[in-house]
Motif scaffolding. Structure first.
Motif, PDB file in Angstrom:
ATOM      1  N   ASP A 116      -3.234   8.581  -3.268  1.00 15.72           N
ATOM      2  CA  ASP A 116      -4.195   9.010  -2.240  1.00 15.72           C
ATOM      3  C   ASP A 116      -5.526   8.270  -2.404  1.00 15.72           C
ATOM      4  N   SER A 117      -5.991   8.179  -3.650  1.00 11.22           N
ATOM      5  CA  SER A 117      -7.282   7.538  -3.894  1.00 11.22           C
ATOM      6  C   SER A 117      -7.242   6.035  -3.646  1.00 11.22           C
ATOM      7  N   ALA A 118      -6.025   5.440  -3.704  1.00  8.64           N
ATOM      8  CA  ALA A 118      -5.880   3.990  -3.491  1.00  8.64           C
ATOM      9  C   ALA A 118      -5.542   3.641  -2.046  1.00  8.64           C
ATOM     10  N   GLY A 119      -5.587   4.615  -1.167  1.00 14.29           N
ATOM     11  CA  GLY A 119      -5.366   4.334   0.249  1.00 14.29           C
ATOM     12  C   GLY A 119      -3.923   4.353   0.693  1.00 14.29           C
ATOM     13  N   PHE A 120      -3.036   4.885  -0.135  1.00 12.49           N
ATOM     14  CA  PHE A 120      -1.632   5.020   0.243  1.00 12.49           C
ATOM     15  C   PHE A 120      -1.432   6.366   0.944  1.00 12.49           C
ATOM     16  N   VAL A 121      -0.666   6.339   2.028  1.00 12.94           N
ATOM     17  CA  VAL A 121      -0.471   7.532   2.859  1.00 12.94           C
ATOM     18  C   VAL A 121       0.992   7.966   2.782  1.00 12.94           C
ATOM     19  N   PRO A 122       1.277   9.265   2.571  1.00  9.59           N
ATOM     20  CA  PRO A 122       2.674   9.723   2.588  1.00  9.59           C
ATOM     21  C   PRO A 122       3.320   9.383   3.930  1.00  9.59           C
ATOM     22  N   GLN A 123       4.450   8.703   3.881  1.00  8.19           N
ATOM     23  CA  GLN A 123       5.069   8.212   5.106  1.00  8.19           C
ATOM     24  C   GLN A 123       6.460   8.760   5.342  1.00  8.19           C
ATOM     25  N   ARG A 124       7.176   9.064   4.275  1.00  6.24           N
ATOM     26  CA  ARG A 124       8.572   9.458   4.424  1.00  6.24           C
ATOM     27  C   ARG A 124       8.969  10.359   3.265  1.00  6.24           C
ATOM     28  N   GLN A 147      -3.299  -1.254  -8.400  1.00  3.57           N
ATOM     29  CA  GLN A 147      -4.128  -2.353  -7.916  1.00  3.57           C
ATOM     30  C   GLN A 147      -3.353  -3.673  -7.953  1.00  3.57           C
ATOM     31  N   TRP A 148      -2.614  -3.908  -9.057  1.00  4.57           N
ATOM     32  CA  TRP A 148      -1.814  -5.133  -9.143  1.00  4.57           C
ATOM     33  C   TRP A 148      -0.766  -5.164  -8.033  1.00  4.57           C
ATOM     34  N   ILE A 149      -0.070  -4.048  -7.830  1.00  4.59           N
ATOM     35  CA  ILE A 149       0.956  -3.969  -6.787  1.00  4.59           C
ATOM     36  C   ILE A 149       0.353  -4.304  -5.425  1.00  4.59           C
ATOM     37  N   THR A 150      -0.793  -3.709  -5.121  1.00  5.52           N
ATOM     38  CA  THR A 150      -1.422  -3.922  -3.818  1.00  5.52           C
ATOM     39  C   THR A 150      -1.855  -5.374  -3.645  1.00  5.52           C
ATOM     40  N   GLU A 151      -2.480  -5.943  -4.674  1.00  8.22           N
ATOM     41  CA  GLU A 151      -2.958  -7.322  -4.576  1.00  8.22           C
ATOM     42  C   GLU A 151      -1.783  -8.305  -4.494  1.00  8.22           C
ATOM     43  N   ARG A 152      -0.759  -8.089  -5.314  1.00  8.62           N
ATOM     44  CA  ARG A 152       0.387  -9.002  -5.272  1.00  8.62           C
ATOM     45  C   ARG A 152       1.131  -8.875  -3.942  1.00  8.62           C
ATOM     46  N   ALA A 184       2.753   4.689   1.591  1.00  7.93           N
ATOM     47  CA  ALA A 184       2.607   3.300   2.052  1.00  7.93           C
ATOM     48  C   ALA A 184       1.163   2.975   2.382  1.00  7.93           C
ATOM     49  N   ARG A 185       0.866   1.695   2.285  1.00 10.36           N
ATOM     50  CA  ARG A 185      -0.443   1.169   2.656  1.00 10.36           C
ATOM     51  C   ARG A 185      -0.236  -0.069   3.512  1.00 10.36           C
ATOM     52  N   VAL A 186      -0.876  -0.105   4.647  1.00  3.53           N
ATOM     53  CA  VAL A 186      -0.767  -1.243   5.562  1.00  3.53           C
ATOM     54  C   VAL A 186      -1.481  -2.441   4.965  1.00  3.53           C
ATOM     55  N   LEU A 187      -0.857  -3.606   5.086  1.00  5.57           N
ATOM     56  CA  LEU A 187      -1.446  -4.844   4.608  1.00  5.57           C
ATOM     57  C   LEU A 187      -1.935  -5.667   5.798  1.00  5.57           C
ATOM     58  N   SER A 188      -3.024  -6.362   5.609  1.00  7.20           N
ATOM     59  CA  SER A 188      -3.468  -7.336   6.602  1.00  7.20           C
ATOM     60  C   SER A 188      -3.509  -8.704   5.942  1.00  7.20           C
ATOM     61  N   VAL A 189      -3.560  -9.746   6.714  1.00  5.89           N
ATOM     62  CA  VAL A 189      -3.544 -11.086   6.149  1.00  5.89           C
ATOM     63  C   VAL A 189      -4.808 -11.377   5.364  1.00  5.89           C
TER      64      VAL A 189
END
Length: 324
Positions: A138-146, A101-106, A317-322
């Motif tokens: 997976d539960s935090a919305g990160f998708v396997p990308q590579r 959560q900290w990683i995503t928010e930061r 990875a998880r896509v970020l929006s502004v």
């Protein structure tokens, strides 16, 4: 739990080494770090420790941490790769979820502050044996990308691998510091079409490639066309790995061929020369990492040179929006 969450500082480095050693005993990713290794990593010029790291402490004991990096990729994406580890004795208590959560928010803050004009993406790597982290991502919305593969082989000659001669007019030489700036530019060109890479500036080049303590110039090479760098192979040795495993292993950490010279089997020639010289230098095993979807066909090249799959790592990875 009465845990302290604060930015990482220099004095955390000894505890960081202890934490990573404990995690390696469980996760078995083949990664070992001395305090000196971590001090060198901590000096990364692209990291702002005060804002882009978090330490989790039980009293004076480091039990978990996370660090965020940031880069603009050639295709125009603002990527924020991260690393995080929870001590095995502290897993299953929700600390990992709080770190994610900290990683995503930061990462969202950095995206908004620095490059809201570009698509943003935060990523976390996961070793193939770490099923708990994969479920958390997976539960935090990160998708396997590579997927990235670690390949290894003995440095002893392989009878199934034929020698590879260079085309006429090209010459293969040991690393020469006089070509270092030309080499940096050649690297930036060679990796322009590789996923997630960035253009390396002179400071970053010295820090992560030819100026760090792990670099082994005696088993690093250039292929020259006249005075132009057409291809190269850079090698490193991680002494903490040898201390832990008893195996002296050389890592071929950067292998590149510029576009105009691709298709001439320069990478094969570089690898076979490096393997022979690495054996003579006392290395018993060679290793490298490759993007499974590398657009240059690198995986096939390495397999033809006798390298075999040893471990896998996925990038989620998880896509970020502004508005994140």
């Amino acid at each position: 739990m009465n845990l302290l969450w604060r930015p990482m500082v220099d004095s955390d480095i000894p505890g960081w080494a202890v934490l990573l050693a404990a995690a390696e005993r469980v996760d078995q990713q083949g990664e070992h770090y001395s305090e000196a290794d971590l001090r060198e990593e901590w000096a990364d010029p692209d990291i702002d420790p005060e804002r882009d790291s978090i330490a989790v402490l039980d009293g004076s004991t480091l039990v978990a941490y996370a660090i965020l990096d940031k880069r603009v990729t050639p295709e125009g994406k603002y990527r924020l790769p991260s690393q995080s580890v929870v001590h095995p004795d502290w897993r299953g208590r929700g600390i990992g979820a709080q770190l994610v959560q900290w990683i995503t928010e930061r990462a969202g803050e950095l995206h908004r502050e620095n490059r809201p004009d570009l698509p943003g993406e935060v990523s976390i790597s996961c070793g193939e044996r770490n099923s708990a982290l994969r479920e958390l991502l997976d539960s935090a919305g990160f998708v396997p990308q590579r997927w990235f593969f670690e390949l290894k082989r003995s440095t002893e000659p392989d009878p199934d691998v034929a020698d590879q001669a260079l085309p006429e007019g090209l010459r293969l030489i040991p690393y020469d510091a006089r070509y270092d700036e030309a080499l940096r530019l050649a690297h930036n060109e060679a990796f322009l079409d590789h996923w997630g890479t960035t253009q390396v500036d002179p400071e970053g080049w010295k820090h992560w490639h030819t100026g760090d303590s792990w670099f082994r110039p005696a088993v690093s090479y250039l292929v020259l066309d006249g005075e132009e760098v057409a291809g190269y192979l850079l090698s490193k040795e991680f002494e903490a790995d040898a201390a832990a495993t008893g195996i002296r292993e050389v890592w071929y950490t950067a292998i590149g061929v510029r576009r105009a010279w691709r298709g001439n089997r320069l990478a094969s020639a570089l690898l076979l020369r490096a393997l022979a010289d690495s054996r003579d230098a006392g290395f018993t095993r060679a290793a490298l990492s490759v993007d499974a979807d590398n657009p240059t066909g690198a995986l096939g090249i390495y397999q033809r040179c006798g390298f075999r799959l040893d471990a896998r790592q996925s990038v989620h990875a998880r896509v970020l929006s502004v508005t994140d």
